[in-house]
Write an enzyme that holds these catalytic residues in place. Structure first.
Site, PDB file in Angstrom:
ATOM      1  N   ASP A 141      -3.074   4.572  -2.331  1.00 46.79           N
ATOM      2  CA  ASP A 141      -4.128   5.100  -1.467  1.00 46.79           C
ATOM      3  C   ASP A 141      -4.579   6.496  -1.905  1.00 46.79           C
ATOM      4  OD1 ASP A 141      -5.374   4.607   1.288  1.00 46.79           O
ATOM      5  OD2 ASP A 141      -4.507   6.583   1.574  1.00 46.79           O
ATOM      6  N   ASP A 180       0.869  -1.175   0.000  1.00 46.21           N
ATOM      7  CA  ASP A 180       0.000   0.000   0.000  1.00 46.21           C
ATOM      8  C   ASP A 180       0.907   1.225   0.000  1.00 46.21           C
ATOM      9  OD1 ASP A 180      -2.397   1.555   0.379  1.00 46.21           O
ATOM     10  OD2 ASP A 180      -3.240  -0.190   1.404  1.00 46.21           O
ATOM     11  N   HIS A 220     -11.190  -3.151   3.716  1.00 46.58           N
ATOM     12  CA  HIS A 220     -11.133  -2.710   5.111  1.00 46.58           C
ATOM     13  C   HIS A 220     -11.894  -1.415   5.367  1.00 46.58           C
ATOM     14  CE1 HIS A 220      -8.285  -0.393   2.901  1.00 46.58           C
ATOM     15  NE2 HIS A 220      -8.140   0.427   3.919  1.00 46.58           N
ATOM     16  N   ASP A 221     -12.428  -0.794   4.314  1.00 46.24           N
ATOM     17  CA  ASP A 221     -13.143   0.471   4.492  1.00 46.24           C
ATOM     18  C   ASP A 221     -14.662   0.325   4.464  1.00 46.24           C
ATOM     19  OD1 ASP A 221     -10.865   2.036   4.733  1.00 46.24           O
ATOM     20  OD2 ASP A 221     -10.707   2.360   2.572  1.00 46.24           O
ATOM     21  N   GLU A 236      -6.590   3.828  -5.924  1.00 45.70           N
ATOM     22  CA  GLU A 236      -7.846   3.995  -5.190  1.00 45.70           C
ATOM     23  C   GLU A 236      -8.451   5.340  -5.589  1.00 45.70           C
ATOM     24  OE1 GLU A 236      -9.819   4.067  -0.748  1.00 45.70           O
ATOM     25  OE2 GLU A 236      -7.946   5.104  -1.107  1.00 45.70           O
TER      26      GLU A 236
HETATM   27  C1  GLC Z   1      -7.970   5.136   2.052  1.00 49.13           C
HETATM   28  C2  GLC Z   1      -7.786   3.909   2.911  1.00 49.13           C
HETATM   29  C3  GLC Z   1      -8.401   4.164   4.246  1.00 49.13           C
HETATM   30  C4  GLC Z   1      -7.665   5.319   4.888  1.00 49.13           C
HETATM   31  C5  GLC Z   1      -7.699   6.545   3.999  1.00 49.13           C
HETATM   32  C6  GLC Z   1      -6.689   7.541   4.440  1.00 49.13           C
HETATM   33  O1  GLC Z   1      -9.287   5.369   1.743  1.00 49.13           O
HETATM   34  O2  GLC Z   1      -8.323   2.791   2.269  1.00 49.13           O
HETATM   35  O3  GLC Z   1      -8.379   3.041   5.079  1.00 49.13           O
HETATM   36  O4  GLC Z   1      -8.252   5.610   6.123  1.00 49.13           O
HETATM   37  O5  GLC Z   1      -7.380   6.245   2.664  1.00 49.13           O
HETATM   38  O6  GLC Z   1      -5.400   7.064   4.212  1.00 49.13           O
END
Ligand code: GLC
Length: 551
Positions: free
Chosen positions: A200, A99, A327-328, A254
């Site tokens: 991310d 990540d 995980h979100d 993402e």
């Molecule tokens: C992304 C991650 C998330 C995190 C956010 C800030 O959306 O998937 O878990 O809290 O970014 O880094």
């Protein structure tokens, strides 16, 4: 270097390290635990692992607040354990991606500590603004996690921008030195042998000049000016040209609030693309607006519309990343399926996405049909976003309603430890785990499902093996049937000589079996199903069937 796009034939598994497996008995998942479970992953048919952040971090956002990009946190086993896992994965033919979180760092990162003291060259590594003469904040932007997006720093005497938590200051990507740092990080891990990155909130890294107020967005104000910002493609091209092009690696972006049309600007498979795949959020919005914020009833039509539109619009031009959980987001059986028809609906959900075109990702525990965690005590929640929302949102609702909101929307719903056995702490750890174990672990766990040929786990294994065997799943044309049905997802994947029809029922009641014109079931092979006994002309609750025609 020529890109082989190896990921197109693969299925990935996402490990959220804190909750996967604890091998050193400190209650926190670690890489030694992952090492123990590599055979389990291989038995699932998985060819690649995406690790949520493993770096040293104070843990304000469970590792998405990084204090050192070039090391592995001691609680996860440090570099020694990481190399062992990397070698173990490669020895099994599996790829491993990290990540990359470079929209922001932790406020405990050395760069930030120097920046707040104006030590060169770090002074402009972050986005600093003085207070306005009228005492107001530099602009009206919101933090996605905690109130407004600005925090005053006494030492420097200025505000810094944090689109996420207060402890996650945003990097100033307009500074060429910061971009050089990103390239160093990329090279460091690629040279160590990792195979790519999940990047991310990468679409947030370029902010509009002048950081103007955002008068359009009703919530998450500021997004108008930092999502897909003015220099985003330029910076991503730079990372590609200077680093990524020199390795046969994969990158996954993402991207909140992105349409397939916009996605093509990032991931088109010609010289204009800068990355390989994109994590879209549209299929996460079938039961809410803006992902977890405004809850609605699950709509199968919205769910199908999202998948169909990405399937059609990317075809031949870019490659889909397919997922249901990460995980979100809360667990998908609890959201889109039915806990009453737990086993059947987990399988129907699996078949809904595992036969689409793209690279599927399975999130830890999804293959067991793990369900949302529902504690009675709101204080047990750990997630920074959840805790802030609980303290500040919906205060006029009853305590019960507020608790139900958490159950339904919190990211912690899907962050409980993996349920390996029905033994103490679900076999996750011999010590008391860092986070609550879902109390349903005696009924839902990997050991039990290993032994049951009809389990969700074994269904995933069969489905993944099937997708790898069939060319039509990788390359076939996608067609959706009965798009207006709110109870049935039906699609085909077709190549000359091989044709697949996937039927997924989304209803707690039986429904009439509908077969699209031109598909003669009597001449097909039923290659996957979730009911042992079929009923003629009827789809049973959450029944799924996959039919195959081959010449
Ligand atoms: C992304 C991650 C998330 C995190 C956010 C800030 O959306 O998937 O878990 O809290 O970014 O880094």
């Amino acid at each position: 270097m020529e890109k082989t796009r190896w990921y197109k034939d693969m299925v990935f598994y996402q490990i959220w390290p804190r909750s996967f497996k604890d091998a050193d008995a400190d209650g926190m998942g670690d890489l030694w635990g992952v090492y123990e479970k590599l055979d389990y992953l291989q038995s699932l048919g998985v060819d690649g692992i995406w690790f949520s952040p493993l770096y040293p971090s104070p843990g304000a956002d469970c590792g998405y607040d990084i204090a050192d990009y070039m090391d592995i946190a001691p609680e996860f086993g440090g570099m020694e354990a990481f190399k062992k896992v990397l070698d173990g994965a490669h020895a099994r033919g599996m790829k491993l991606i990290m990540d990359l979180v470079v929209n922001h760092t932790s406020d405990e990162h050395a760069w930030f500590q120097k920046s707040r003291r104006r030590i060169e060259p770090y002074t402009d590594y972050y986005i600093w603004r003085p207070a306005r003469p009228d005492g107001k904040l530099p602009n009206n932007w919101d933090s996605c996690f905690e109130g407004k997006a600005w925090q005053f720093d006494e030492l420097r005497g200025e505000y810094y921008l944090h689109i996420f938590a207060v402890k996650q200051p945003d990097l100033n990507m307009d500074n060429p030195l910061v971009r050089e740092e990103v390239k160093k990080i990329l090279r460091f891990w690629l040279d160590l042998g990792v195979d790519g990155f999940r990047e991310d909130v990468i679409t947030y890294i370029s902010k509009k000049e002048g950081l103007p107020n955002d008068y359009l967005f009703p919530m998450n104000k500021g997004m108008l000016h930092y999502n897909h910002g003015p220099h985003i493609h330029e910076y991503l091209h730079e990372f590609k040209r200077d680093v990524l092009d020199h390795y046969d690696c994969m990158t996954l972006a993402e991207a909140p609030l992105v349409s397939p049309k916009r996605a093509l600007k990032y991931i088109a498979e010609d010289e204009t693309g800068q990355m390989d795949m994109m994590i879209q959020f549209q299929s996460q919005c079938a039961d809410c607006l803006f992902t977890d914020y405004l809850p609605m009833k699950f709509s199968l039509r919205r769910f199908k519309r999202a998948f169909s539109s990405w399937q059609k619009k990317l075809r031949g031009r870019a490659w889909n990343m397919l997922y249901l959980e990460n995980h979100d987001h809360p667990r998908v059986v609890s959201r889109y399926g039915s806990e009453k028809f737990w086993k059947q609906s987990a399988k129907t959900l699996a078949a809904s996405y595992l036969f689409l075109q793209g690279t599927p990702f399975v999130y830890q525990g999804q293959e067991l049909g793990m369900l949302n965690w529902r504690p009675e005590d709101p204080e047990l929640y750990e997630d920074v976003q959840t805790r802030w929302q609980y303290a500040h949102a919906a205060l006029n609702r009853s305590p019960e309603q507020r608790l139900h909101r958490l159950w339904r929307a919190s990211r912690d719903s899907a962050r409980t430890p993996m349920q390996w056995t029905d033994g103490e702490h679900a076999g996750f750890s011999t010590a008391s785990p860092w986070f609550s174990v879902n109390e349903n672990y005696k009924a839902i766990n990997a050991r039990q499902q290993e032994q049951d040929p009809d389990s969700i786990l074994n269904f995933y294994r069969r489905a993944i093996a099937l997708r790898k065997r069939l060319r039509a799943v990788r390359d076939g044309e996608y067609r959706e049937f009965f798009p207006l049905s709110g109870r049935l997802y039906c699609y085909s994947r077709e190549l000359p000589g091989q044709k697949l029809l996937v039927l997924c029922a989304y209803s707690e009641k039986p429904q009439k079996l509908r077969v699209p014109a031109g598909f003669d079931l009597s001449r097909a092979e039923l290659v996957l199903q979730n009911y042992a006994v079929l009923q003629p002309g009827v789809l049973q609750p959450y029944e799924t069937r996959v039919y195959l025609w081959e010449d």
